[in-house]
Design a protein around this motif. Structure first.
Motif, PDB file in Angstrom:
ATOM      1  N   ILE A 275       0.841  -1.201   0.000  1.00 37.09           N
ATOM      2  CA  ILE A 275       0.000   0.000   0.000  1.00 37.09           C
ATOM      3  C   ILE A 275       0.877   1.252   0.000  1.00 37.09           C
ATOM      4  O   ILE A 275       0.609   2.218  -0.725  1.00 37.09           O
ATOM      5  CB  ILE A 275      -0.943  -0.018   1.214  1.00 37.09           C
ATOM      6  CG1 ILE A 275      -1.951  -1.168   1.073  1.00 37.09           C
ATOM      7  CG2 ILE A 275      -1.683   1.313   1.375  1.00 37.09           C
ATOM      8  CD1 ILE A 275      -2.805  -1.402   2.288  1.00 37.09           C
ATOM      9  N   LYS A 276       1.945   1.226   0.800  1.00 36.77           N
ATOM     10  CA  LYS A 276       2.838   2.388   0.854  1.00 36.77           C
ATOM     11  C   LYS A 276       3.601   2.562  -0.460  1.00 36.77           C
ATOM     12  O   LYS A 276       3.902   3.699  -0.856  1.00 36.77           O
ATOM     13  CB  LYS A 276       3.796   2.254   2.033  1.00 36.77           C
ATOM     14  CG  LYS A 276       3.112   2.446   3.381  1.00 36.77           C
ATOM     15  CD  LYS A 276       4.100   2.512   4.535  1.00 36.77           C
ATOM     16  CE  LYS A 276       4.667   1.146   4.847  1.00 36.77           C
ATOM     17  NZ  LYS A 276       5.493   1.179   6.099  1.00 36.77           N
ATOM     18  N   LEU A 277       3.893   1.448  -1.121  1.00 38.69           N
ATOM     19  CA  LEU A 277       4.556   1.542  -2.429  1.00 38.69           C
ATOM     20  C   LEU A 277       3.665   2.298  -3.423  1.00 38.69           C
ATOM     21  O   LEU A 277       4.133   3.190  -4.147  1.00 38.69           O
ATOM     22  CB  LEU A 277       4.869   0.136  -2.939  1.00 38.69           C
ATOM     23  CG  LEU A 277       5.637   0.002  -4.255  1.00 38.69           C
ATOM     24  CD1 LEU A 277       6.495  -1.261  -4.246  1.00 38.69           C
ATOM     25  CD2 LEU A 277       4.699  -0.048  -5.477  1.00 38.69           C
ATOM     26  N   ILE A 278       2.394   1.938  -3.466  1.00 37.78           N
ATOM     27  CA  ILE A 278       1.454   2.632  -4.356  1.00 37.78           C
ATOM     28  C   ILE A 278       1.309   4.084  -3.942  1.00 37.78           C
ATOM     29  O   ILE A 278       1.293   4.995  -4.782  1.00 37.78           O
ATOM     30  CB  ILE A 278       0.085   1.920  -4.322  1.00 37.78           C
ATOM     31  CG1 ILE A 278       0.221   0.473  -4.811  1.00 37.78           C
ATOM     32  CG2 ILE A 278      -0.933   2.672  -5.172  1.00 37.78           C
ATOM     33  CD1 ILE A 278      -1.016  -0.376  -4.581  1.00 37.78           C
ATOM     34  N   MET A 284       0.166   9.959  -3.200  1.00 32.57           N
ATOM     35  CA  MET A 284      -1.154  10.012  -2.577  1.00 32.57           C
ATOM     36  C   MET A 284      -1.028   9.703  -1.094  1.00 32.57           C
ATOM     37  O   MET A 284       0.080   9.538  -0.572  1.00 32.57           O
ATOM     38  CB  MET A 284      -2.095   8.998  -3.237  1.00 32.57           C
ATOM     39  CG  MET A 284      -2.400   9.261  -4.691  1.00 32.57           C
ATOM     40  SD  MET A 284      -3.474   7.985  -5.384  1.00 32.57           S
ATOM     41  CE  MET A 284      -3.776   8.637  -7.023  1.00 32.57           C
ATOM     42  N   THR A 285      -2.147   9.616  -0.397  1.00 31.58           N
ATOM     43  CA  THR A 285      -2.166   9.215   0.997  1.00 31.58           C
ATOM     44  C   THR A 285      -2.582   7.752   1.100  1.00 31.58           C
ATOM     45  O   THR A 285      -3.074   7.163   0.127  1.00 31.58           O
ATOM     46  CB  THR A 285      -3.144  10.082   1.814  1.00 31.58           C
ATOM     47  OG1 THR A 285      -4.489   9.810   1.370  1.00 31.58           O
ATOM     48  CG2 THR A 285      -2.849  11.563   1.637  1.00 31.58           C
ATOM     49  N   VAL A 289      -5.296   5.363  -1.314  1.00 31.96           N
ATOM     50  CA  VAL A 289      -5.032   4.035  -1.869  1.00 31.96           C
ATOM     51  C   VAL A 289      -6.066   3.027  -1.364  1.00 31.96           C
ATOM     52  O   VAL A 289      -6.615   2.234  -2.143  1.00 31.96           O
ATOM     53  CB  VAL A 289      -3.607   3.576  -1.499  1.00 31.96           C
ATOM     54  CG1 VAL A 289      -3.348   2.160  -2.015  1.00 31.96           C
ATOM     55  CG2 VAL A 289      -2.567   4.539  -2.068  1.00 31.96           C
ATOM     56  N   ILE A 290      -6.362   3.056  -0.071  1.00 29.46           N
ATOM     57  CA  ILE A 290      -7.301   2.081   0.497  1.00 29.46           C
ATOM     58  C   ILE A 290      -8.685   2.233  -0.121  1.00 29.46           C
ATOM     59  O   ILE A 290      -9.331   1.245  -0.502  1.00 29.46           O
ATOM     60  CB  ILE A 290      -7.377   2.255   2.028  1.00 29.46           C
ATOM     61  CG1 ILE A 290      -6.072   1.797   2.670  1.00 29.46           C
ATOM     62  CG2 ILE A 290      -8.542   1.456   2.601  1.00 29.46           C
ATOM     63  CD1 ILE A 290      -6.008   2.049   4.161  1.00 29.46           C
ATOM     64  N   LEU A 291      -9.149   3.469  -0.243  1.00 30.16           N
ATOM     65  CA  LEU A 291     -10.464   3.690  -0.846  1.00 30.16           C
ATOM     66  C   LEU A 291     -10.463   3.306  -2.326  1.00 30.16           C
ATOM     67  O   LEU A 291     -11.441   2.754  -2.835  1.00 30.16           O
ATOM     68  CB  LEU A 291     -10.890   5.148  -0.675  1.00 30.16           C
ATOM     69  CG  LEU A 291     -11.492   5.498   0.685  1.00 30.16           C
ATOM     70  CD1 LEU A 291     -11.541   7.003   0.889  1.00 30.16           C
ATOM     71  CD2 LEU A 291     -12.890   4.918   0.821  1.00 30.16           C
ATOM     72  N   GLY A 292      -9.360   3.608  -3.022  1.00 30.23           N
ATOM     73  CA  GLY A 292      -9.275   3.243  -4.435  1.00 30.23           C
ATOM     74  C   GLY A 292      -9.284   1.735  -4.642  1.00 30.23           C
ATOM     75  O   GLY A 292      -9.987   1.222  -5.517  1.00 30.23           O
TER      76      GLY A 292
END
Length: 509
Positions: A275-278, A284-285, A289-292
């Protein structure tokens, strides 16, 4: 005469002391806490904590005695007084016996042999959702399961009524009961969240006068946008309460027809590093990413569900109806920042730390679509989040909710909020956890999976970070979503496809 005066003074002092003690021992429920006890919102928080070692019940009970039961809310019971028309609810301090709140179930070997340990745990947690807590005691329980699962040696389960506090304060309080395994004398440390520089802070070159003028113009424009966005969001919330309903989809429950009171709680752990890589690659935050990824996962899940439905009638290709309105109620913490040390102080010497339910709602439109480029899902999520950040929607729902409760009463306020949430589809929440391994009363923790149930949604998605992991917790109505693990599979597969797209994009650039 002097003796009578002295007695009178001592009597006044004694009365003041008694009144002060009564004020400390008795506190009325906050408006939000009263709302959570309404029949429409009898909400509970359940947190499943995986432990690395075998449970030692005596150590955990002793730790609870030294910490948790010293907190005012965990040593107070709910008392109803007055008539039905003017019923008063208050927290009253009571003597707490820790052993009465710690439950150590004994399993029959045959129970676990007939089903694997993970399924047995899910069944046990699901059973907990059918039984209310005993109001003659403080509203919390700790279940200690000597059960080895695929991702933990043993399991502890915390069940707490939502009126005791919101998810952020309760999770922080639980963390205040833990310590770093690397240093048993230190509290866990949470990641520092740097606030990204806004456009208003990056001024163009020029004279000081030009910079100040530009800054004022940008600040004015920002204020205008906040007002406009807040008005639009307020109008949408009013419309949602009155008539604006989400599309009827396979994940939207109808609580007017709901008969099953049992909820199913499942969890899945993925790599937080992915997730942090993305996040870093797309600038982004973590929330973006989580919502996407959630939008992508829900789109894949609905594609399958609609495809299965069509195959039962006509042999057609899988497809998703166009223009689906699917919205999530995103929980937002609006309390002043509360540190773990502040909550630890509440269990030792008291503090001025604000406790209770300080949460507002944001109505978040979830984009359901099948994009050729999986990165379009997180770009879409980011654009919506950026607009929501320039709105006072969360604070407005919190303030207006309190006003409605005080002016119209708890029952009418519960009906209004219940109607508004029933017209949306799901609940979404995210909490930040420790960066290093922690121990729960001497037991190293492998994962934390908190969730909530009791509100009018058939699906709640909750995300909890811990070390280099992210745990996805789903709370579902099994009569609506009978295969929650498939939804977890779709979420995990969407994360992999978005990560692969980011890596391909990076190598191309």
């Amino acid at each position: 005469m002097e003796i009578k005066t002295l007695r009178r003074r001592h009597g006044n002092i004694a009365n003041i002391t008694v009144e002060k003690k009564e004020e400390e021992d008795e506190q009325p429920l906050s408006p939000a806490a009263r709302l959570f006890h309404a029949p429409e919102f009898n909400c509970y928080i359940i947190s499943v904590i995986g432990l690395k070692n075998k449970i030692k019940p005596d150590e955990i009970i002793q730790g609870i005695k030294q910490t948790l039961i010293k907190h005012p809310r965990f040593s107070s019971k709910l008392v109803n007084s007055g008539s039905n028309n003017r019923q008063e609810q208050k927290w009253v301090r009571t003597n707490v016996v820790a052993e009465d709140h710690v439950i150590i179930p004994k399993f029959e070997t045959q129970d676990i042999e007939n089903a694997n340990a993970d399924a047995f745990l899910e069944s046990y947690v699901s059973d907990l959702t059918t039984t209310p807590l005993n109001t003659s005691k403080p509203l919390w329980e700790v279940h200690l399961l000597d059960l080895k699962t695929s991702d933990a040696e043993n399991v502890a389960i915390l069940k707490i009524h939502h009126s005791v506090g919101d998810g952020m304060s309760l999770m922080s309080l639980v963390l205040a009961c833990t310590r770093k395994t690397s240093n048993p004398d230190e509290f866990p440390s949470l990641p520092y969240q740097n606030q990204s520089s806004s456009g208003s802070s990056r001024l163009m070159p020029g004279s000081v006068g030009d910079s100040r003028l530009l800054w004022l113009l940008m600040a004015l424009w920002s204020a205008i946008m906040v007002v406009l966005n807040t008005v639009c969001d307020a109008l949408e919330f009013i419309a949602t309460t009155l008539f604006l309903k989400d599309t009827s989809t396979p994940i939207k429950g109808d609580f007017r027809l709901r008969k099953c009171k049992r909820m199913c709680l499942v969890h899945r752990t993925v790599s937080f590093d992915d997730i942090k890589l993305i996040k870093n690659a797309m600038k982004m935050t973590v929330n973006d990413v989580i919502l996407g990824v959630s939008q992508a996962g829900l789109s894949q899940y609905l594609k399958r569900r609609y495809g299965e439905k069509k195959k039962k009638t006509v042999d057609q290709e899988e497809s998703i109806p166009k223009e689906i309105r699917l919205r999530a109620a995103v929980l937002v913490n609006i309390r002043p920042t509360t540190g773990i040390q502040d909550l630890a102080d509440m269990m030792t010497k008291g503090s001025k730390c604000r406790w209770g339910n300080w949460i507002g709602y944001i109505v978040f439109p979830v984009s359901i679509a099948l994009h050729n480029d999986p990165l379009d899902h997180i770009r879409r999520a980011k654009s919506i989040i950026d607009r929501k950040k320039n709105s006072l929607e969360a604070a407005l729902t919190f303030i207006v909710g309190k006003m409605i409760i005080k002016s119209l009463g708890v029952q009418r306020a519960a009906n209004i909020l219940h109607r508004a949430l029933s017209n949306t589809t799901m609940t979404f929440s995210n909490l930040v956890g420790p960066m290093e391994e922690i121990s729960f009363y001497g037991h190293p923790v492998t994962y934390m999976a908190p969730s909530v149930y009791g509100h009018p949604h058939a699906l709640t998605m909750h995300f909890q970070s811990y070390m280099n992991k992210m745990t996805i917790s789903l709370s579902v109505d099994p009569t609506v979503i009978s295969d929650p693990h498939r939804l977890c599979d779709d979420w995990e597969e969407s994360l992999r496809s978005i990560k692969a797209a980011v890596q391909k994009r990076g190598s191309t650039q």
